[in-house]
Motif scaffolding. Structure first.
Motif, PDB file in Angstrom:
ATOM      1  N   UNK A  47       0.860  -1.240  -0.112  1.00  0.00           N
ATOM      2  CA  UNK A  47       0.037   0.000  -0.044  1.00  0.00           C
ATOM      3  C   UNK A  47       0.828   1.270   0.248  1.00  0.00           C
ATOM      4  N   UNK A  48       0.427   2.401  -0.322  1.00  0.00           N
ATOM      5  CA  UNK A  48       0.982   3.669  -0.578  1.00  0.00           C
ATOM      6  C   UNK A  48       0.683   4.581  -1.291  1.00  0.00           C
ATOM      7  N   UNK A  49       0.996   5.754  -1.549  1.00  0.00           N
ATOM      8  CA  UNK A  49       0.471   6.892  -2.315  1.00  0.00           C
ATOM      9  C   UNK A  49      -0.528   7.598  -1.338  1.00  0.00           C
ATOM     10  N   UNK A  50      -1.576   7.053  -0.961  1.00  0.00           N
ATOM     11  CA  UNK A  50      -2.585   7.484  -0.466  1.00  0.00           C
ATOM     12  C   UNK A  50      -3.237   6.574   0.667  1.00  0.00           C
ATOM     13  N   UNK A  51      -3.826   6.871   1.933  1.00  0.00           N
ATOM     14  CA  UNK A  51      -4.362   5.842   2.720  1.00  0.00           C
ATOM     15  C   UNK A  51      -5.564   5.060   2.013  1.00  0.00           C
ATOM     16  N   UNK A  52      -5.441   3.676   2.040  1.00  0.00           N
ATOM     17  CA  UNK A  52      -6.316   2.875   1.509  1.00  0.00           C
ATOM     18  C   UNK A  52      -6.007   2.641  -0.061  1.00  0.00           C
ATOM     19  N   UNK A  69       4.253  13.693   4.027  1.00  0.00           N
ATOM     20  CA  UNK A  69       4.951  13.323   2.886  1.00  0.00           C
ATOM     21  C   UNK A  69       3.963  12.120   2.334  1.00  0.00           C
ATOM     22  N   UNK A  70       3.958  11.524   1.149  1.00  0.00           N
ATOM     23  CA  UNK A  70       3.336  10.439   0.739  1.00  0.00           C
ATOM     24  C   UNK A  70       4.061   9.190   1.308  1.00  0.00           C
ATOM     25  N   UNK A  71       3.544   8.142   1.251  1.00  0.00           N
ATOM     26  CA  UNK A  71       4.244   7.067   1.902  1.00  0.00           C
ATOM     27  C   UNK A  71       5.366   6.286   0.787  1.00  0.00           C
ATOM     28  N   UNK A  72       4.676   6.258  -0.414  1.00  0.00           N
ATOM     29  CA  UNK A  72       5.450   5.985  -1.453  1.00  0.00           C
ATOM     30  C   UNK A  72       5.753   6.930  -2.548  1.00  0.00           C
ATOM     31  N   UNK A  73       6.669   6.901  -3.325  1.00  0.00           N
ATOM     32  CA  UNK A  73       6.689   7.773  -4.646  1.00  0.00           C
ATOM     33  C   UNK A  73       7.389   7.262  -5.688  1.00  0.00           C
ATOM     34  N   UNK A  93      -2.065  15.733   3.877  1.00  0.00           N
ATOM     35  CA  UNK A  93      -2.180  15.074   2.376  1.00  0.00           C
ATOM     36  C   UNK A  93      -3.145  13.857   2.652  1.00  0.00           C
ATOM     37  N   UNK A  94      -3.044  12.969   3.585  1.00  0.00           N
ATOM     38  CA  UNK A  94      -3.890  11.939   3.716  1.00  0.00           C
ATOM     39  C   UNK A  94      -5.193  12.077   4.037  1.00  0.00           C
ATOM     40  N   UNK A  95      -5.483  13.598   4.675  1.00  0.00           N
ATOM     41  CA  UNK A  95      -6.740  13.887   5.221  1.00  0.00           C
ATOM     42  C   UNK A  95      -7.275  12.825   6.343  1.00  0.00           C
ATOM     43  N   UNK A  96      -6.202  12.662   7.244  1.00  0.00           N
ATOM     44  CA  UNK A  96      -6.473  11.832   8.421  1.00  0.00           C
ATOM     45  C   UNK A  96      -6.085  12.643   9.623  1.00  0.00           C
ATOM     46  N   UNK A  97      -7.159  12.797  10.817  1.00  0.00           N
ATOM     47  CA  UNK A  97      -7.089  13.437  11.796  1.00  0.00           C
ATOM     48  C   UNK A  97      -7.959  14.479  11.843  1.00  0.00           C
ATOM     49  N   UNK A  98      -8.059  15.243  12.891  1.00  0.00           N
ATOM     50  CA  UNK A  98      -9.074  16.291  13.413  1.00  0.00           C
ATOM     51  C   UNK A  98      -8.806  17.271  12.436  1.00  0.00           C
ATOM     52  N   UNK A  99     -10.052  18.092  12.208  1.00  0.00           N
ATOM     53  CA  UNK A  99      -9.904  19.290  11.210  1.00  0.00           C
ATOM     54  C   UNK A  99      -9.184  20.311  11.764  1.00  0.00           C
ATOM     55  N   UNK A 100      -8.724  21.190  10.803  1.00  0.00           N
ATOM     56  CA  UNK A 100      -7.970  22.659  11.353  1.00  0.00           C
ATOM     57  C   UNK A 100      -8.883  23.380  12.059  1.00  0.00           C
TER      58      UNK A 100
END
Length: 542
Positions: free
Chosen positions: A119-124, A497-501, A377-384
């Motif tokens: 997996x990589x690039x983005x969550x899921x 940063x992305x997990x893979x590139x 980047x991944x949009x994971x976690x609490x909102x700003x």
């Protein structure tokens, strides 16, 4: 196998093919090597993070190099069926490349079983291997700026599904209504390494059969993560959030299998100092407790009840406006007591770019995958934070005294300065012309306004040039990696940063300079200085 330098706490293990990669990954997961903290597999590589206090690089290379990569990896028994509308905008082009009709492409894609390789690039986002061997097509020459969530694509011999809207260069042959990444699912990522996957043409399904597949993919549900909530019981109200204020802590480790990176504070030293100042070091709290990370100032908080705070990080004017109307400046890296009605104001930094606000007792915020950090980047976690948000505080009972001797770990960088960062060359220096290696360190690189938590986008008068023009198979990328896209203008990866590139990494900022890199403001200039992790790529003995 080859061992390529990444950083002072990371090494890239390169293998011959995906089968060897999966065999080594299984071996390292089944019998872990002492000191190894995280494994990021990709098509032909495994990025290995290790703790230098627990193991040294030569011992790590010996331990990993002794592992067999000949074993046949057993796939998981877990099988996922994904319904697809085969209406992708590249379906006809893919058919032309393969010399078949579009209907034949659909039959090939649905006729075989796939396995989640990594997996990589983005969550899921899962890279799926297997299926029909004829489905081998190149990425698009020009990536699209936006591919919708649920798009089913092909790249080389891999299939994949985009979990969220994003840029991308895969050939899109269809779309699925299934959510690949869903935080309201007990396991947010639908696909994990080793899972078996089969694509099903929706045109062949009855409404009842489609509904059954959708229900199976929805999985067991959990409540959505809580937000900042209403004002009842709140300790602070956000009067002005500034340019960007996020909850950040020490990051979320151990979720690479779902395609989720660590994220966390950009300047972890400043985060930990803030928590030490207010005494968040015991009784369930610690130095990595969540703080507010304030980018470029502008934050105003109104205290709704008495509290003790600390502000660390960038050199910014920090002021208190009391309920009685008196305004005065306060020191950073020092404890600050506020009464109800007082306001804390964090100004625009004169040096550095991010401040950290800790509160005694810790900010009470619902974690996502074990962390309160927000990965932009991944949009994971609490909102700003937004104006009007109510912030709660945990219990202060039993906490030790506040600290009195904290200070910044380094002089904060200014926008009119040239900042020197130490780098470790590799892992892909051999992809660049010799003059590019010299240019990397001889030229000053301007920090552009497009920089953010994902990375610092740099611009030099002379671009870096490659010695190799071929496509690099996706591989794990580390925080601090200096990736060079086709433009030749580097990107220095930071916390989100992305997990893979898929672009070659010429060097990485040394781990001890990552906090400094996270404080570099826009318009500053960066120069790189090479330090050594080890001199050349090493090959394990046969």
């Amino acid at each position: 196998m080859r061992f390529l330098p990444v950083n002072l706490n990371a090494v890239l293990v390169e293998l011959d093919d995906l089968a060897q990669t999966l065999a080594l990954l299984q071996s390292l997961q089944t019998e872990p090597v002492a000191g190894v903290e995280e494994l990021i597999p990709a098509a032909r590589t495994i990025l290995v993070y290790f703790n230098p206090a627990l193991t040294q690089l030569p011992q790590l290379i010996d331990a990993i190099g002794a592992r067999s990569v000949a074993a046949q990896v057993e796939r998981s028994s877990h099988r996922v069926q994904i319904p697809v509308h085969y209406d992708g905008e590249d379906l006809r082009e893919v058919a032309d490349i393969l010399g078949v009709a579009p209907a034949d492409v659909v039959r090939m894609h649905t006729g075989g079983e796939y396995s989640v390789a990594f997996t990589g690039f983005a969550p899921g986002f899962a890279y799926l291997s297997g299926g029909d061997a004829r489905l081998d097509v190149p990425r698009r020459k020009t990536p699209r700026t936006r591919i919708p969530a649920g798009a089913v694509g092909l790249a080389g011999t891999f299939s994949g599904v985009y979990p969220q809207a994003s840029p991308g260069g895969w050939q899109i042959i269809g779309t699925t209504p299934v959510q690949m990444w869903d935080l309201e699912r007990v396991a947010p990522s639908l696909l994990r390494p080793g899972y078996r996957v089969q694509f099903v043409d929706i045109a062949t399904l009855s409404p009842e059969a489609l509904a059954a597949l959708m229900t199976a993919c929805a999985g067991e549900r959990v409540a959505a993560p809580a937000g900042t909530g209403d004002a009842a019981g709140a300790a602070f109200r956000v009067e002005a959030p500034g340019l960007q204020t996020l909850f950040q802590d020490g990051g979320r480790l151990g979720h690479a299998g779902q395609g989720v990176g660590a994220s966390g504070a950009m300047d972890r030293g400043a985060l930990r100092a803030a928590n030490r100042v207010v005494g968040n070091v015991a009784h369930g709290l610690g130095v990595d407790t969540a703080c507010l990370e304030v980018a470029y100032g502008g934050l105003t908080l109104e205290a709704l009840q008495p509290a003790v705070l600390a502000v660390t990080g960038a050199d910014a004017l920090v002021e208190v406006l009391t309920a009685q109307g008196r305004r005065y400046a306060v020191n950073t890296y020092a404890a600050l007591a506020l009464d109800a009605g007082d306001r804390l104001i964090v100004g625009t930094p004169a040096a550095g770019s991010r401040n950290y606000v800790a509160v005694r007792g810790g900010w009470s915020v619902a974690p996502v995958l074990g962390s309160a950090s927000t990965d932009t980047l991944a949009r994971v976690g609490p909102a700003a934070l937004a104006a009007g948000d109510a912030l709660r505080v945990g219990s202060t009972a039993g906490l030790p005294a506040v600290a009195l001797a904290e200070q910044a770990a380094f002089a904060m960088p200014r926008a009119d300065e040239e900042i020197c960062l130490d780098v470790v060359l590799g892992p892909r220096t051999d992809w660049f012309a010799e003059q590019s290696l010299e240019l990397l360190c001889s030229q000053a690189w301007a920090v552009t306004p497009q920089s953010n938590r994902v990375g610092i986008r740099l611009h030099g008068d002379v671009a870096l040039t490659r010695a190799q023009a071929k496509e690099l198979p996706s591989e794990g990328t580390a925080r601090g990696a200096i990736q060079v896209p086709a433009s030749g203008q580097p990107v220095l990866f930071l916390a989100d940063h992305p997990l893979t590139g898929g672009y070659p990494v010429i060097a990485s900022v040394a781990s001890y300079h990552l906090d400094l890199a996270g404080q570099i403001p826009v318009n500053a200039r960066v120069k790189f200085r090479v330090v050594r992790a080890f001199d050349v790529a090493q090959t394990a003995p046969a």
